[in-house]
Motif scaffolding. Structure first.
Motif, PDB file in Angstrom:
ATOM      1  N   LEU A 215       9.418  -4.673  -5.484  1.00 34.91           N
ATOM      2  CA  LEU A 215       8.250  -4.607  -6.364  1.00 34.91           C
ATOM      3  C   LEU A 215       7.124  -3.809  -5.716  1.00 34.91           C
ATOM      4  N   ARG A 216       6.918  -4.018  -4.433  1.00 32.15           N
ATOM      5  CA  ARG A 216       5.890  -3.261  -3.707  1.00 32.15           C
ATOM      6  C   ARG A 216       6.220  -1.766  -3.729  1.00 32.15           C
ATOM      7  N   PHE A 219       5.427  -0.296  -7.067  1.00 30.30           N
ATOM      8  CA  PHE A 219       3.990  -0.026  -7.167  1.00 30.30           C
ATOM      9  C   PHE A 219       3.640   1.254  -6.410  1.00 30.30           C
ATOM     10  N   LEU A 224       5.028   0.813 -11.326  1.00 31.69           N
ATOM     11  CA  LEU A 224       4.294  -0.387 -11.724  1.00 31.69           C
ATOM     12  C   LEU A 224       2.816  -0.159 -11.445  1.00 31.69           C
ATOM     13  N   TYR A 229       2.257  -5.076 -11.496  1.00 32.96           N
ATOM     14  CA  TYR A 229       2.757  -5.547 -10.204  1.00 32.96           C
ATOM     15  C   TYR A 229       2.404  -7.021  -9.999  1.00 32.96           C
TER      16      TYR A 229
END
Length: 264
Positions: A215-216, A219, A224, A229
């Motif tokens: 996920l990071r 981003f 995202l 995020y």
């Protein structure tokens, strides 16, 4: 999103080891010791076995699909290796998710290849490179530089072996729990003790760490936005709050991630 972050845990394949080393009916513990001793002799001290001599004892996945997020380990605790490997490839056949791993290209997937070969497991979608499905010619699971399988360790290192990092250290760097006191080097001991539950819990936390680092990364590369995020992180937090299992409670308790857009 249709994302499957995954991790595997392995032990020595003592059945193959007995045949290769001609050890007769030696038990698993002594066969494993013999295999590791031979490996140290071959390498001058390192006992990490060749990938074809690993047996998979757990495959854990973090699935983000439609509006849901879930983490689990494939099969029941007493499931055979053949069953859990088959379940993994059956999931790819059915859902065709984008795979996310940490060192999956260098370890997890090659081990899965050998174990699928060993158990005679068909996986035509996974092995598709465009001969039968045109979209796979330009984006398949096997090409190192395609995105249907994203090996986060490899990509973040710029495909340079000298720049790779450990998942545990990157996760802790980002405020995530990391290993929670367990380590891959302890898996064989836990299996010999009959504690498959501890191994499955550990594998699930690695899948969680992998997904949250992903996920990071999403981003960072602009897929995202800041709000999205945080929403995705909150989705994971809610899963952990709603789930049973001490490892999930400990993970949530030790998760100290800060919003990236504040420069933390």
């Amino acid at each position: 999103m249709n994302i499957l972050a995954f991790d595997i845990e392995t032990v020595p394949d003592t059945e193959s080891g007995r045949r290769i080393l001609d050890l007769g009916d030696l038990d698993d513990a002594d066969t494993g010791r013999a295999m590791l001793h031979r490996r140290r002799q071959e390498t001058g001290g390192r006992d990490f076995l060749p990938l074809h001599l690993h047996r998979i004892v757990a495959i854990s996945v973090a699935l983000r699909q439609k509006d849901r997020f879930k983490v689990w380990t494939l099969g029941e605790a007493d499931a055979s290796e053949g069953e859990i490997v088959a379940r993994f490839f059956e999931g790819l056949e059915r859902f065709q998710p984008d795979l996310v791993s940490w060192n999956g290209s260098g370890f997890d997937l090659p081990v899965l290849h050998y174990r699928a070969l060993y158990h005679g497991i068909a996986a035509p979608t996974y092995w598709e490179t465009g001969d039968n499905a045109q979209p796979f010619r330009f984006n398949n699971y096997l090409n190192r530089f395609h995105w249907r399988h994203l090996d986060l360790m490899d990509v973040l290192a710029g495909y340079q072996a000298r720049a790779t990092a450990k998942l545990d250290e990157v996760a802790v760097m980002l405020g995530l729990p990391g290993k929670l006191g367990m380590h891959g080097s302890l898996v064989w001991d836990r299996i010999l003790e009959g504690d498959i539950g501890a191994v499955r819990d550990y594998c699930e936390t690695d899948a969680l760490n992998t997904y949250l680092v992903f996920l990071r990364f999403e981003f960072m590369r602009g897929r995202l936005g800041a709000g999205a995020y945080e929403e995705e992180q909150e989705r994971v937090r809610q899963f952990l709050k709603d789930s049973e299992g001490e490892h999930f409670r400990q993970f949530l308790k030790q998760w100290h991630s800060q919003p990236v857009w504040q420069g933390q």
